[in-house]
Write a protein that holds these residues in place. Structure first.
Motif, PDB file in Angstrom:
ATOM      1  N   ARG A 129      22.866  -2.830  62.929  1.00  0.00           N
ATOM      2  CA  ARG A 129      21.511  -2.980  62.378  1.00  0.00           C
ATOM      3  C   ARG A 129      21.408  -2.525  60.932  1.00  0.00           C
ATOM      4  O   ARG A 129      20.525  -2.955  60.202  1.00  0.00           O
ATOM      5  CB  ARG A 129      20.512  -2.149  63.200  1.00  0.00           C
ATOM      6  N   HIS A 130      22.267  -1.609  60.533  1.00  0.00           N
ATOM      7  CA  HIS A 130      22.177  -1.006  59.194  1.00  0.00           C
ATOM      8  C   HIS A 130      23.517  -1.076  58.467  1.00  0.00           C
ATOM      9  O   HIS A 130      24.096  -0.035  58.113  1.00  0.00           O
ATOM     10  CB  HIS A 130      21.719   0.452  59.315  1.00  0.00           C
ATOM     11  N   PRO A 131      24.029  -2.275  58.217  1.00  0.00           N
ATOM     12  CA  PRO A 131      25.346  -2.387  57.570  1.00  0.00           C
ATOM     13  C   PRO A 131      25.364  -1.832  56.152  1.00  0.00           C
ATOM     14  O   PRO A 131      26.415  -1.432  55.665  1.00  0.00           O
ATOM     15  CB  PRO A 131      25.630  -3.890  57.584  1.00  0.00           C
ATOM     16  N   GLN A 132      24.223  -1.780  55.507  1.00  0.00           N
ATOM     17  CA  GLN A 132      24.142  -1.279  54.133  1.00  0.00           C
ATOM     18  C   GLN A 132      23.580   0.130  54.080  1.00  0.00           C
ATOM     19  O   GLN A 132      22.969   0.526  53.094  1.00  0.00           O
ATOM     20  CB  GLN A 132      23.282  -2.233  53.283  1.00  0.00           C
ATOM     21  N   GLU A 142      28.813   2.681  71.939  1.00  0.00           N
ATOM     22  CA  GLU A 142      27.809   1.630  72.071  1.00  0.00           C
ATOM     23  C   GLU A 142      26.628   1.882  71.128  1.00  0.00           C
ATOM     24  O   GLU A 142      26.183   0.982  70.408  1.00  0.00           O
ATOM     25  CB  GLU A 142      27.315   1.548  73.517  1.00  0.00           C
ATOM     26  N   LEU A 143      26.134   3.114  71.128  1.00  0.00           N
ATOM     27  CA  LEU A 143      24.986   3.457  70.286  1.00  0.00           C
ATOM     28  C   LEU A 143      25.338   3.393  68.804  1.00  0.00           C
ATOM     29  O   LEU A 143      24.573   2.855  67.994  1.00  0.00           O
ATOM     30  CB  LEU A 143      24.461   4.845  70.652  1.00  0.00           C
ATOM     31  N   GLU A 144      26.488   3.937  68.429  1.00  0.00           N
ATOM     32  CA  GLU A 144      26.888   3.926  67.025  1.00  0.00           C
ATOM     33  C   GLU A 144      27.147   2.505  66.532  1.00  0.00           C
ATOM     34  O   GLU A 144      26.752   2.147  65.424  1.00  0.00           O
ATOM     35  CB  GLU A 144      28.114   4.810  66.803  1.00  0.00           C
ATOM     36  N   ASP A 145      27.805   1.697  67.352  1.00  0.00           N
ATOM     37  CA  ASP A 145      28.060   0.306  66.963  1.00  0.00           C
ATOM     38  C   ASP A 145      26.749  -0.442  66.731  1.00  0.00           C
ATOM     39  O   ASP A 145      26.632  -1.224  65.790  1.00  0.00           O
ATOM     40  CB  ASP A 145      28.890  -0.422  68.021  1.00  0.00           C
ATOM     41  N   GLU A 146      25.763  -0.208  67.589  1.00  0.00           N
ATOM     42  CA  GLU A 146      24.466  -0.868  67.429  1.00  0.00           C
ATOM     43  C   GLU A 146      23.781  -0.401  66.155  1.00  0.00           C
ATOM     44  O   GLU A 146      23.197  -1.207  65.424  1.00  0.00           O
ATOM     45  CB  GLU A 146      23.577  -0.615  68.646  1.00  0.00           C
ATOM     46  N   GLU A 188      18.845  -3.141  73.230  1.00  0.00           N
ATOM     47  CA  GLU A 188      17.459  -3.280  73.668  1.00  0.00           C
ATOM     48  C   GLU A 188      16.546  -2.168  73.156  1.00  0.00           C
ATOM     49  O   GLU A 188      15.336  -2.224  73.346  1.00  0.00           O
ATOM     50  CB  GLU A 188      17.400  -3.327  75.195  1.00  0.00           C
ATOM     51  N   LEU A 189      17.107  -1.155  72.526  1.00  0.00           N
ATOM     52  CA  LEU A 189      16.313  -0.019  72.040  1.00  0.00           C
ATOM     53  C   LEU A 189      15.661  -0.341  70.703  1.00  0.00           C
ATOM     54  O   LEU A 189      16.290  -0.937  69.825  1.00  0.00           O
ATOM     55  CB  LEU A 189      17.205   1.217  71.878  1.00  0.00           C
TER      56      LEU A 189
END
Length: 81
Positions: free
Chosen positions: A58-61, A50-54, A12-13
């Motif tokens: 969002r930024h897989p590349q 949780e934060l790192e996974d998100e 949600e951030l």
């Protein structure tokens, strides 16, 4: 999906807030590891994940520095011999 451990759900951030949360949790990690209770460390670990996974979702590349890869580390070590 990761279990929510406190604070707003990472999903949600907005991007800027997600980065600020990551900066804060990385800054407090060492102190929590050294002096936090087992429960505090477990909660910190869950929130960090949780934060790192998100962020990675969002930024897989995302840009990766060569020196931060296994091959880059091996090349650096080989040059020290």
């Amino acid at each position: 999906m990761a279990e929510h451990t406190g604070g707003p759900a990472a999903s949600e951030l907005e991007d800027g807030r997600l980065l600020k949360e990551l900066e804060t949790i990385h800054r407090t990690r060492h102190e929590t590891l050294l002096h936090g209770s087992d429960e505090a460390l477990a909660t910190h670990t869950q929130r960090l994940r949780e934060l790192e996974d998100e962020y990675v979702r969002r930024h897989p590349q995302r840009a990766q520095a060569t020196a931060r890869t296994r091959s880059g580390a091996r090349a650096r070590t080989a040059g020290e011999d």
